[in-house]
Scaffold this motif. Sequence first.
Motif, PDB file in Angstrom:
ATOM      1  N   ASP A 162       0.750  -1.271   0.130  1.00 26.91           N
ATOM      2  CA  ASP A 162       0.037  -0.260  -0.147  1.00 26.91           C
ATOM      3  C   ASP A 162       0.890   1.116  -0.047  1.00 26.91           C
ATOM      4  O   ASP A 162       0.473   2.407  -0.709  1.00 26.91           O
ATOM      5  CB  ASP A 162      -1.000  -0.084   1.204  1.00 26.91           C
ATOM      6  N   GLU A 163       1.836   1.383   0.733  1.00 21.13           N
ATOM      7  CA  GLU A 163       2.730   2.456   0.752  1.00 21.13           C
ATOM      8  C   GLU A 163       3.586   2.669  -0.534  1.00 21.13           C
ATOM      9  O   GLU A 163       3.485   3.935  -1.134  1.00 21.13           O
ATOM     10  CB  GLU A 163       3.855   2.224   2.100  1.00 21.13           C
ATOM     11  N   ILE A 164       3.965   1.657  -1.010  1.00 18.90           N
ATOM     12  CA  ILE A 164       4.633   1.926  -2.073  1.00 18.90           C
ATOM     13  C   ILE A 164       3.634   2.179  -3.525  1.00 18.90           C
ATOM     14  O   ILE A 164       4.085   2.866  -4.430  1.00 18.90           O
ATOM     15  CB  ILE A 164       5.531   0.641  -2.668  1.00 18.90           C
ATOM     16  N   TRP A 165       2.450   1.480  -3.444  1.00 21.56           N
ATOM     17  CA  TRP A 165       1.511   1.734  -4.260  1.00 21.56           C
ATOM     18  C   TRP A 165       0.972   3.390  -4.482  1.00 21.56           C
ATOM     19  O   TRP A 165       1.029   4.221  -5.442  1.00 21.56           O
ATOM     20  CB  TRP A 165       0.385   1.232  -4.086  1.00 21.56           C
ATOM     21  N   GLU A 166       0.963   3.812  -2.930  1.00 23.01           N
ATOM     22  CA  GLU A 166       0.710   5.243  -2.995  1.00 23.01           C
ATOM     23  C   GLU A 166       1.434   6.067  -3.637  1.00 23.01           C
ATOM     24  O   GLU A 166       1.469   7.220  -4.245  1.00 23.01           O
ATOM     25  CB  GLU A 166       0.199   5.701  -1.551  1.00 23.01           C
ATOM     26  N   GLN A 167       2.985   5.869  -3.383  1.00 19.38           N
ATOM     27  CA  GLN A 167       3.969   6.624  -3.537  1.00 19.38           C
ATOM     28  C   GLN A 167       4.076   6.630  -5.391  1.00 19.38           C
ATOM     29  O   GLN A 167       4.489   7.435  -5.833  1.00 19.38           O
ATOM     30  CB  GLN A 167       5.536   6.121  -3.118  1.00 19.38           C
ATOM     31  N   THR A 168       3.933   5.480  -6.078  1.00 18.96           N
ATOM     32  CA  THR A 168       4.153   5.348  -7.151  1.00 18.96           C
ATOM     33  C   THR A 168       2.914   6.117  -7.917  1.00 18.96           C
ATOM     34  O   THR A 168       3.402   6.719  -8.916  1.00 18.96           O
ATOM     35  CB  THR A 168       3.944   3.862  -7.722  1.00 18.96           C
ATOM     36  N   ARG A 169       1.886   6.201  -7.260  1.00 17.92           N
ATOM     37  CA  ARG A 169       0.797   7.270  -7.782  1.00 17.92           C
ATOM     38  C   ARG A 169       1.073   8.638  -7.693  1.00 17.92           C
ATOM     39  O   ARG A 169       1.057   9.380  -8.628  1.00 17.92           O
ATOM     40  CB  ARG A 169      -0.686   6.919  -7.060  1.00 17.92           C
ATOM     41  N   ALA A 170       2.002   8.854  -6.628  1.00 19.83           N
ATOM     42  CA  ALA A 170       2.230  10.308  -6.308  1.00 19.83           C
ATOM     43  C   ALA A 170       3.277  10.784  -7.687  1.00 19.83           C
ATOM     44  O   ALA A 170       3.329  11.720  -8.103  1.00 19.83           O
ATOM     45  CB  ALA A 170       2.692  10.554  -5.033  1.00 19.83           C
ATOM     46  N   MET A 171       4.100   9.863  -7.717  1.00 13.50           N
ATOM     47  CA  MET A 171       5.221   9.987  -8.501  1.00 13.50           C
ATOM     48  C   MET A 171       4.713   9.980 -10.104  1.00 13.50           C
ATOM     49  O   MET A 171       5.221  11.060 -10.734  1.00 13.50           O
ATOM     50  CB  MET A 171       6.286   8.655  -8.578  1.00 13.50           C
ATOM     51  N   PHE A 181       2.503  -1.464 -12.885  1.00 10.63           N
ATOM     52  CA  PHE A 181       2.727  -1.542 -11.504  1.00 10.63           C
ATOM     53  C   PHE A 181       1.296  -1.402 -10.877  1.00 10.63           C
ATOM     54  O   PHE A 181       0.847  -2.285 -10.164  1.00 10.63           O
ATOM     55  CB  PHE A 181       3.913  -0.773 -10.830  1.00 10.63           C
ATOM     56  N   ASP A 182       0.586  -0.284 -11.283  1.00  8.89           N
ATOM     57  CA  ASP A 182      -0.475  -0.015 -10.791  1.00  8.89           C
ATOM     58  C   ASP A 182      -1.660  -1.196 -11.161  1.00  8.89           C
ATOM     59  O   ASP A 182      -2.625  -1.521 -10.238  1.00  8.89           O
ATOM     60  CB  ASP A 182      -1.059   1.418 -11.437  1.00  8.89           C
TER      61      ASP A 182
END
Length: 188
Positions: free
Chosen positions: A24-33, A96-97
């Motif tokens: 969840d943390e990495i998913w949120e960061q990839t979306r922000a990226m 990834f998403d």
Amino acid sequence: MAKLVSKVYGDALFEVAVESGRLDEIWEQTRAMQTALEENPELFALMRHPKIVKEEKVKIIESIFTDEVCAELVGLLRMIVEKDHFAQIGKVLAYFDDQVKEYKSIGTAYVTTAMELSDAQKAAVVKRLLETTKYVTFEMHYEVDSAIIGGMMIRIGDRVVDSTVRTKLYDLTRELSKIQLKAGECAP
């Protein structure tokens, strides 16, 4: 090649995220990226500039993202830059998403109608999709297209359900053309 790049890096990031228990943390960061990259096209131009050496590009990426995202994402970006695949970063993050959504049973539906749907109609569409698919929740995207005349078209992944009036009229026209051709063939 582009699909292969997105799959290789996307799968690697997905495995790291799941194995570390930080999906969840990495998913949120990839979306922000993704959002940050979309809002800054000059970064793409900089990363593709032929006179800037890879080492400088890596330093730029590290200076921008080190304090903003986890070390795994910075490492992924560093590797992508070093392998000259930065042009594919959007596809890698999108892949990834998609992997995360599939893992979490989140469907993405694109619904096209001739008129704007009411909230009750939208809720009914979501309810029906949840009943007829394996997904536990949906990310819905609605579009109005008056050219379809009436009905609805729903796309989930590579599956399409098209019950639009435009398509039904097209199919009817094709069938009538076949009948006329057969009738013309039988004439003496």
